[in-house]
Design a protein around this motif. Structure first.
Motif, PDB file in Angstrom:
ATOM      1  N   ALA A  26      66.234 -16.612 108.623  1.00 16.02           N
ATOM      2  CA  ALA A  26      65.505 -17.511 108.726  1.00 16.02           C
ATOM      3  C   ALA A  26      63.823 -17.550 108.133  1.00 16.02           C
ATOM      4  CB  ALA A  26      66.691 -18.745 109.147  1.00 16.02           C
ATOM      5  N   ILE A  27      63.368 -16.740 109.258  1.00 19.97           N
ATOM      6  CA  ILE A  27      61.985 -17.158 109.257  1.00 19.97           C
ATOM      7  C   ILE A  27      61.199 -16.690 107.539  1.00 19.97           C
ATOM      8  CG2 ILE A  27      59.592 -16.353 109.909  1.00 19.97           C
ATOM      9  CD1 ILE A  27      61.617 -17.684 112.600  1.00 19.97           C
ATOM     10  N   ALA A  28      62.236 -15.621 107.518  1.00 20.86           N
ATOM     11  CA  ALA A  28      61.711 -14.642 106.108  1.00 20.86           C
ATOM     12  C   ALA A  28      61.451 -15.118 105.229  1.00 20.86           C
ATOM     13  CB  ALA A  28      62.081 -13.192 106.628  1.00 20.86           C
ATOM     14  N   ARG A  29      62.895 -16.065 104.750  1.00 23.60           N
ATOM     15  CA  ARG A  29      62.910 -16.624 104.328  1.00 23.60           C
ATOM     16  C   ARG A  29      61.866 -17.693 103.582  1.00 23.60           C
ATOM     17  NH1 ARG A  29      64.794 -15.528  98.568  1.00 23.60           N
ATOM     18  NH2 ARG A  29      63.353 -17.204  98.304  1.00 23.60           N
ATOM     19  N   SER A  30      61.520 -18.702 104.432  1.00 25.17           N
ATOM     20  CA  SER A  30      61.216 -19.092 104.981  1.00 25.17           C
ATOM     21  C   SER A  30      59.627 -19.288 104.476  1.00 25.17           C
ATOM     22  CB  SER A  30      60.980 -19.687 105.953  1.00 25.17           C
ATOM     23  OG  SER A  30      60.184 -21.304 106.210  1.00 25.17           O
ATOM     24  N   LEU A  31      58.583 -18.159 104.802  1.00 22.88           N
ATOM     25  CA  LEU A  31      57.848 -17.153 104.268  1.00 22.88           C
ATOM     26  C   LEU A  31      57.437 -17.268 103.259  1.00 22.88           C
ATOM     27  CD1 LEU A  31      56.846 -15.516 107.485  1.00 22.88           C
ATOM     28  CD2 LEU A  31      55.934 -17.364 107.446  1.00 22.88           C
ATOM     29  N   ARG A  32      58.516 -16.646 102.648  1.00 20.95           N
ATOM     30  CA  ARG A  32      58.581 -16.140 101.357  1.00 20.95           C
ATOM     31  C   ARG A  32      58.843 -17.682 100.300  1.00 20.95           C
ATOM     32  NH1 ARG A  32      57.858 -14.105  97.367  1.00 20.95           N
ATOM     33  NH2 ARG A  32      58.830 -12.569  95.789  1.00 20.95           N
ATOM     34  N   ASN A  33      59.509 -18.207 100.711  1.00 20.92           N
ATOM     35  CA  ASN A  33      58.948 -20.022 100.145  1.00 20.92           C
ATOM     36  C   ASN A  33      58.006 -20.367 100.237  1.00 20.92           C
ATOM     37  OD1 ASN A  33      62.733 -19.737  99.748  1.00 20.92           O
ATOM     38  ND2 ASN A  33      62.477 -21.347 100.773  1.00 20.92           N
ATOM     39  N   LEU A  34      57.435 -20.772 101.084  1.00 23.84           N
ATOM     40  CA  LEU A  34      55.530 -21.252 101.369  1.00 23.84           C
ATOM     41  C   LEU A  34      55.214 -20.499  99.986  1.00 23.84           C
ATOM     42  CD1 LEU A  34      55.479 -21.418 105.586  1.00 23.84           C
ATOM     43  CD2 LEU A  34      55.600 -23.104 103.733  1.00 23.84           C
ATOM     44  N   VAL A  35      54.794 -18.763 100.038  1.00 19.97           N
ATOM     45  CA  VAL A  35      53.745 -18.397  99.461  1.00 19.97           C
ATOM     46  C   VAL A  35      54.712 -18.751  97.929  1.00 19.97           C
ATOM     47  CG1 VAL A  35      53.466 -15.840  98.596  1.00 19.97           C
ATOM     48  CG2 VAL A  35      53.753 -15.813 101.206  1.00 19.97           C
ATOM     49  N   SER A  36      55.504 -18.499  97.806  1.00 23.39           N
ATOM     50  CA  SER A  36      56.302 -19.039  96.068  1.00 23.39           C
ATOM     51  C   SER A  36      55.845 -20.682  95.396  1.00 23.39           C
ATOM     52  CB  SER A  36      57.381 -18.223  96.029  1.00 23.39           C
ATOM     53  OG  SER A  36      58.462 -18.890  96.962  1.00 23.39           O
ATOM     54  N   THR A  37      55.595 -21.147  96.694  1.00 26.18           N
ATOM     55  CA  THR A  37      55.501 -22.718  96.421  1.00 26.18           C
ATOM     56  C   THR A  37      54.423 -23.245  96.147  1.00 26.18           C
ATOM     57  OG1 THR A  37      57.055 -23.812  98.066  1.00 26.18           O
ATOM     58  CG2 THR A  37      55.719 -25.069  97.126  1.00 26.18           C
ATOM     59  N   LEU A  38      54.021 -23.534  94.834  1.00 23.16           N
ATOM     60  CA  LEU A  38      53.009 -23.756  94.417  1.00 23.16           C
ATOM     61  C   LEU A  38      51.837 -25.669  94.595  1.00 23.16           C
ATOM     62  CD1 LEU A  38      52.880 -23.631  90.723  1.00 23.16           C
ATOM     63  CD2 LEU A  38      51.335 -22.233  91.856  1.00 23.16           C
ATOM     64  N   PRO A  39      50.795 -25.692  94.939  1.00 27.68           N
ATOM     65  CA  PRO A  39      50.735 -27.702  95.593  1.00 27.68           C
ATOM     66  C   PRO A  39      51.298 -27.720  95.017  1.00 27.68           C
ATOM     67  CG  PRO A  39      48.903 -25.440  96.378  1.00 27.68           C
ATOM     68  CD  PRO A  39      50.027 -24.912  95.405  1.00 27.68           C
ATOM     69  N   GLY A  40      51.798 -29.023  95.609  1.00 32.83           N
ATOM     70  CA  GLY A  40      51.985 -30.404  94.430  1.00 32.83           C
ATOM     71  C   GLY A  40      53.323 -29.896  93.657  1.00 32.83           C
ATOM     72  N   GLU A  41      54.588 -28.927  94.335  1.00 33.65           N
ATOM     73  CA  GLU A  41      55.678 -28.866  93.689  1.00 33.65           C
ATOM     74  C   GLU A  41      56.445 -29.586  94.335  1.00 33.65           C
ATOM     75  OE1 GLU A  41      58.447 -25.203  93.388  1.00 33.65           O
ATOM     76  OE2 GLU A  41      56.044 -25.200  92.754  1.00 33.65           O
ATOM     77  N   ARG A  42      56.086 -29.223  95.773  1.00 33.21           N
ATOM     78  CA  ARG A  42      57.309 -31.025  96.959  1.00 33.21           C
ATOM     79  C   ARG A  42      56.573 -31.713  96.566  1.00 33.21           C
ATOM     80  NH1 ARG A  42      59.431 -26.523 100.083  1.00 33.21           N
ATOM     81  NH2 ARG A  42      59.871 -28.808 102.183  1.00 33.21           N
ATOM     82  N   PHE A  43      57.579 -33.040  96.672  1.00 26.97           N
ATOM     83  CA  PHE A  43      57.507 -34.726  97.002  1.00 26.97           C
ATOM     84  C   PHE A  43      56.347 -35.125  97.781  1.00 26.97           C
ATOM     85  CE2 PHE A  43      61.652 -34.075  94.491  1.00 26.97           C
ATOM     86  CZ  PHE A  43      61.683 -33.827  93.587  1.00 26.97           C
TER      87      PHE A  43
END
Lengths: 133, 158
Positions: free
Chosen positions: A34-51
């Motif tokens: 779960a944490i590895a997935r979370s790290l991967r999500n954070l790295v691949s999320t662009l600023p402004g992408e999340r509401f």
């Protein structure tokens, strides 16, 4: 008297949304996964992408379109370190290695970290960053 | 556990409500961490709820004449109680002119001014010239070879 250890587990949904054959429930990601997935999500999320959370994520995708060299790798490493330190309180970051892969036109990233709260060995997450994902 | 508040219009409060629900009713634990998949799903749910709440709020405001803000809705509600609000009307003018038909080979009995564009204003009203029209045909008799159009009301526009 034995030392009391507080251990917490982490449980997240899998984005595959597949059914587990064991319990016919949705597949869950636990602890290290779960944490590895979370790290991967954070790295691949662009600023402004999340509401309503303009700062969440990292700007690595912008650096991916620069020339592949040590400077771009350094920028990406800093971005990943800042993102993890700001948005993932479950890990103690040990180090981030980013090396340019000139032949395949990408960057190889290795993140080393300790998980806070569960008794596991230090973890290592490796993936390649390309212009398109 | 009952949902605390159905009328939230604040995204963060909606998100907190969903997290509270999960805290009491789910064995998933990662909703508090922004990088988790669960957090992404919560964000989408909260955003959906936020937009729905906003729309519901706007609709319920527009239903009542006291709180409606869009003019077309206020007009519609006022019409239900027998009042039709006025709106902008075009400028009007009364013009008069005559047509001499004595030079025509056949003398007509009446002369008809067809509906539509009649005249344009001089530029003395400003840099622009305005066009004036009539909505219906105007027919006048020809008396002694002259057709007199008296007091023809023309409206600005085409």
């Amino acid at each position: 008297m034995p030392v009391e250890r507080i251990s917490q587990s982490f449980k997240d949904l899998s984005m595959s949304f597949q059914i587990s054959p064991l319990n016919y429930d949705i597949i869950a990601l636990k602890n290290e996964t779960a944490i590895a997935r979370s790290l991967r999500n954070l790295v691949s999320t662009l600023p402004g992408e999340r509401f309503f959370n303009q700062n969440l994520g990292s700007n690595v995708s912008r650096a991916l379109f620069d020339n592949i060299n040590a400077i771009s790798a350094s920028v990406i490493r800093d971005e990943i370190e800042n993102t993890i330190e700001n948005y993932e309180p479950r890990v103690n970051l040990i180090g981030v290695d980013v090396s340019p892969d000139y032949d395949n036109n990408n960057f190889n990233v290795t993140i080393r970290y300790e998980i806070v709260g569960i008794d596991v060995l230090p973890q290592q997450l490796s993936f390649a960053l390309q212009q398109t994902r | 556990m009952a949902l605390v508040n159905f009328t939230n219009l604040d995204f963060d409060q909606i998100k907190s409500s969903i997290k509270e629900y999960l805290r009491a009713n789910s064995n998933f634990t990662d909703y508090d961490f922004e990088g988790s998949n669960l957090s992404t799903i919560i964000d989408v749910l909260a955003y959906n709820t936020y937009i729905t709440s906003y729309n519901a709020n706007m609709v319920s405001n527009e239903v009542f004449i006291d709180s409606a803000t869009l003019r077309e809705n206020v007009v519609s509600l006022a019409r239900n109680i027998g009042y039709v609000p006025r709106s902008r009307t075009s400028a009007k003018a009364n013009i008069a002119f005559s047509v001499n038909t004595t030079l025509l080979s056949t003398n007509p009995i009446t002369l008809t001014l067809k509906k539509g564009l009649v005249c344009t204003s001089a530029t003395s009203f400003g840099p622009e010239s305005y066009t004036f029209s009539i909505q219906d045909d105007v027919t006048v008799p020809v008396v002694d070879g002259v057709a007199s159009f008296n007091s023809v009301e023309v409206s600005e526009g085409t």
